[in-house]
Enzyme design. Structure first.
Site, PDB file in Angstrom:
ATOM      1  N   ASP A  58     -18.921  -5.194  -2.109  1.00  0.00           N
ATOM      2  CA  ASP A  58     -18.184  -6.000  -1.128  1.00  0.00           C
ATOM      3  C   ASP A  58     -19.037  -7.219  -0.804  1.00  0.00           C
ATOM      4  O   ASP A  58     -20.272  -7.115  -0.744  1.00  0.00           O
ATOM      5  CB  ASP A  58     -17.917  -5.187   0.156  1.00  0.00           C
ATOM      6  CG  ASP A  58     -16.766  -5.757   0.951  1.00  0.00           C
ATOM      7  OD1 ASP A  58     -15.733  -5.080   1.095  1.00  0.00           O
ATOM      8  OD2 ASP A  58     -16.879  -6.915   1.431  1.00  0.00           O
ATOM      9  N   LEU A  96      -1.070   4.930  -1.004  1.00  0.00           N
ATOM     10  CA  LEU A  96      -1.537   5.726   0.132  1.00  0.00           C
ATOM     11  C   LEU A  96      -1.037   5.159   1.457  1.00  0.00           C
ATOM     12  O   LEU A  96      -0.772   3.968   1.585  1.00  0.00           O
ATOM     13  CB  LEU A  96      -3.051   5.844   0.132  1.00  0.00           C
ATOM     14  CG  LEU A  96      -3.902   4.580   0.262  1.00  0.00           C
ATOM     15  CD1 LEU A  96      -4.029   4.119   1.698  1.00  0.00           C
ATOM     16  CD2 LEU A  96      -5.274   4.856  -0.321  1.00  0.00           C
ATOM     17  N   GLU A 134      -1.937   4.783   5.551  1.00  0.00           N
ATOM     18  CA  GLU A 134      -3.043   4.862   6.493  1.00  0.00           C
ATOM     19  C   GLU A 134      -2.809   6.061   7.399  1.00  0.00           C
ATOM     20  O   GLU A 134      -1.687   6.363   7.767  1.00  0.00           O
ATOM     21  CB  GLU A 134      -3.131   3.579   7.315  1.00  0.00           C
ATOM     22  CG  GLU A 134      -3.633   2.426   6.487  1.00  0.00           C
ATOM     23  CD  GLU A 134      -3.694   1.125   7.261  1.00  0.00           C
ATOM     24  OE1 GLU A 134      -3.842   1.163   8.504  1.00  0.00           O
ATOM     25  OE2 GLU A 134      -3.590   0.075   6.631  1.00  0.00           O
ATOM     26  N   ASN A 194       7.710  -0.283  -1.427  1.00  0.00           N
ATOM     27  CA  ASN A 194       7.508  -0.673  -0.024  1.00  0.00           C
ATOM     28  C   ASN A 194       8.761  -1.337   0.548  1.00  0.00           C
ATOM     29  O   ASN A 194       9.137  -1.094   1.697  1.00  0.00           O
ATOM     30  CB  ASN A 194       6.306  -1.608   0.103  1.00  0.00           C
ATOM     31  CG  ASN A 194       5.016  -0.832   0.312  1.00  0.00           C
ATOM     32  OD1 ASN A 194       5.022   0.402   0.329  1.00  0.00           O
ATOM     33  ND2 ASN A 194       3.906  -1.531   0.465  1.00  0.00           N
ATOM     34  N   PHE A 238      11.454   8.804   6.378  1.00  0.00           N
ATOM     35  CA  PHE A 238      11.630   7.391   6.727  1.00  0.00           C
ATOM     36  C   PHE A 238      12.997   7.111   7.319  1.00  0.00           C
ATOM     37  O   PHE A 238      13.601   6.069   7.086  1.00  0.00           O
ATOM     38  CB  PHE A 238      11.313   6.478   5.530  1.00  0.00           C
ATOM     39  CG  PHE A 238       9.836   6.216   5.451  1.00  0.00           C
ATOM     40  CD1 PHE A 238       8.970   7.239   5.111  1.00  0.00           C
ATOM     41  CD2 PHE A 238       9.310   4.987   5.771  1.00  0.00           C
ATOM     42  CE1 PHE A 238       7.601   7.038   5.092  1.00  0.00           C
ATOM     43  CE2 PHE A 238       7.943   4.772   5.762  1.00  0.00           C
ATOM     44  CZ  PHE A 238       7.090   5.803   5.420  1.00  0.00           C
ATOM     45  N   GLY A 268       5.513  -1.480  11.459  1.00  0.00           N
ATOM     46  CA  GLY A 268       4.371  -2.402  11.558  1.00  0.00           C
ATOM     47  C   GLY A 268       3.428  -2.148  10.406  1.00  0.00           C
ATOM     48  O   GLY A 268       3.828  -1.583   9.380  1.00  0.00           O
ATOM     49  N   CYS A 308       1.177  -3.671   5.392  1.00  0.00           N
ATOM     50  CA  CYS A 308       1.789  -3.591   4.063  1.00  0.00           C
ATOM     51  C   CYS A 308       3.269  -3.925   4.039  1.00  0.00           C
ATOM     52  O   CYS A 308       3.699  -4.790   3.276  1.00  0.00           O
ATOM     53  CB  CYS A 308       1.545  -2.205   3.492  1.00  0.00           C
ATOM     54  SG  CYS A 308      -0.203  -1.832   3.473  1.00  0.00           S
ATOM     55  N   LYS A 347       0.687   2.744  14.038  1.00  0.00           N
ATOM     56  CA  LYS A 347       1.138   4.138  13.955  1.00  0.00           C
ATOM     57  C   LYS A 347      -0.050   5.007  14.345  1.00  0.00           C
ATOM     58  O   LYS A 347      -1.184   4.509  14.436  1.00  0.00           O
ATOM     59  CB  LYS A 347       1.659   4.463  12.553  1.00  0.00           C
ATOM     60  CG  LYS A 347       0.601   4.420  11.465  1.00  0.00           C
ATOM     61  CD  LYS A 347       1.192   4.872  10.144  1.00  0.00           C
ATOM     62  CE  LYS A 347       0.112   5.019   9.107  1.00  0.00           C
ATOM     63  NZ  LYS A 347       0.612   5.535   7.840  1.00  0.00           N
TER      64      LYS A 347
END
Ligand code: UGA
Length: 430
Positions: free
Chosen positions: A35, A152, A154, A208, A249, A257, A260, A320
């Site tokens: 990084d 994935l 969060e 998404n 969903f 929110g 992504c 979330k």
């Protein structure tokens, strides 16, 4: 190779990078993390984890011997053939994906026939082809390219890593690197979608966008339920039992929110527009979501009359539960709108307060939930953290000055809230 499992490089140590590193290290790979943020690498070397993700600190810690951290690429290039790119691709002011971090990595890649760039960052469809072109211009034709999008979530990222619904590997048909990436994931036993680069890129964006569409759809159904007396929880249950639709969903609330959905839906819409296609549906998905965040303000005004001077407690700030991520959080829009109406907002979140203050320094944040409730005319459940869902509503009622509870996640028990003498209003639940 220096062990039974293929070693890997991971470039970018955000959510995706750290979870990928932890997951593959746990499966036995040596992982070389890179990084450019020196402070972050220092922190990671000391064994500290810069983000909140359940279980991540433990997995990183038990694999300390296998995970190496550096601010330069040399060690990763020397130690691994597969270099996973996990850098951020935030939205630009124009709403497209900002590929500057990806491009910097592309520039830094070696001209090597023994290495592959494995793209995990979410990028617009067509990016892989552009990168391969740029490799060609830089005399790096031999470098392999694989698209391996990440799915994935969060808050459950490690569990998602270990049990993916599918693994998508996009590359040219004769790619050694695609075989190697597929072999890395093989122990997880997930269905493999071996495809071309452009299709792999589009799978990620389409997934998404579809999930965001599902949420905006159920939110609109909830809004119609409010007008017609139906209950969206019952409707979602009845609709979700249809195997073609599925139960997931379909939770109505105050809008999706996170970084992504917000970013990828807009990026897909603009990707279509840039290639001459007007993606009408996604325009509505975005608009419904923006309006959904604001509907709570109208609900509060209906109960309280004027909002100017009203004291509102926001319960939860993160986009979330189980994350401290504030990117795209509905709480930001809600707090800003309420402040603009002249209300006094006091917010509480078990984990995300520091992040929230970084994004919104003027926000009045309570250290304890009791302080956000004290003297409030109304409270809004914004994030369904277990400790907030489990509040003792008799105590809440005693602490509040007013009696309005807006359940922005349909997560509270309306019977318990009403039994405490409070007015309960959810989203689309009558
Ligand atoms: C999302 C996708 O679910 C992942 O598959 C994907 O890998 C990730 O984006 C990404 O592209 O990196 P994430 O943003 O972590 O994951 O969170 P989700 O659990 O999907 O929730 C997103 C938002 O939708 C949250 O604000 C959540 O509260 C909201 N949501 C979710 C609803 O309002 N209703 C629902 O029924 C589900």
């Amino acid at each position: 190779m220096n062990g039974p499992r293929e070693p890997i490089g991971v470039i970018g140590t955000g959510y995706v990078g750290l979870v990928t590193a932890a997951g593959f290290a746990d499966l036995g790979s040596d992982v070389f993390c890179v990084d450019i943020d020196e402070a972050k690498i220092e922190l990671l070397r000391r064994g500290e984890v810069p983000i909140f993700e359940p279980g991540l600190a433990e997995v990183l810690s038990r694999n300390r011997e296998r995970i190496h951290f550096s601010t330069t690429l040399e060690e990763a290039i020397a130690g691994a053939r597969l270099l996973f790119v996990c850098v951020g691709t935030p939205a630009t002011y124009a709403g497209d994906a900002d590929l500057s971090a990806v491009n910097a990595v592309v520039e830094a890649m070696p001209a090597s026939s023994e290495h592959a760039l494995v793209m995990k960052s979410t990028v617009p469809c067509g990016t892989g082809r552009a990168i391969q072109r740029s490799f060609s211009e830089q005399g790096k034709d031999a470098l392999a390219y694989v698209s391996c999008p990440e799915f994935l979530k969060e808050g459950s990222a490690l569990a998602d890593f270990r049990k993916p619904d599918r693994v998508v590997v996009g590359a040219d048909s004769d790619s050694w690197a695609a075989e190697a990436v597929a072999a890395l994931y093989e122990p997880l036993g997930a269905p493999l979608v071996r495809t071309d680069v452009a299709s792999a890129e589009m799978i990620k964006l389409a997934a998404n966008a579809f999930l965001a569409t599902k949420i905006s759809f159920i939110n609109e159904i909830a809004n119609v339920c409010e007008e017609t007396g139906a209950n969206v929880l019952e409707v979602a249950r009845g609709v979700g039992l249809d195997e073609r639709i599925g139960p997931k969903f379909l939770s109505a609330g105050i809008g999706y929110g996170g970084s992504c959905f917000t970013k990828d839906v807009s990026a897909l819409k603009l990707l279509a527009a840039n290639s001459g296609y007007h993606f009408q549906l996604l325009g509505s998905v975005i608009e419904v979501n923006e309006l959904q965040k604001r509907r709570v303000v109208a609900k509060l005004a209906r109960h309280l009359g004027v909002l100017a001077g009203a004291r509102i407690g926001l319960l939860g700030l993160a986009f979330k539960p189980n994350t401290d991520d504030m990117r795209g959080a509905s709480s930001l829009v809600l707090a800003a709108r309420l402040a603009a109406e002249g209300a006094h907002v006091r917010a509480y979140d078990p984990i995300a307060t520091a992040e929230a203050l970084r994004v919104m320094p003027e926000l009045d944040c309570a250290q304890r939930v009791e302080d956000a409730l004290e003297g409030a005319d109304a409270v809004v459940l914004v994030t369904e953290w277990p400790e907030l869902v489990a509040l003792d509503w008799q105590k809440v009622a005693a602490a509040m000055a007013g009696n309005v509870v807006i359940d922005g996640r349909n997560a509270l028990d309306p019977v318990a809230v009403r039994a405490a003498g409070l007015i309960y209003e959810g989203i689309g639940v009558g």
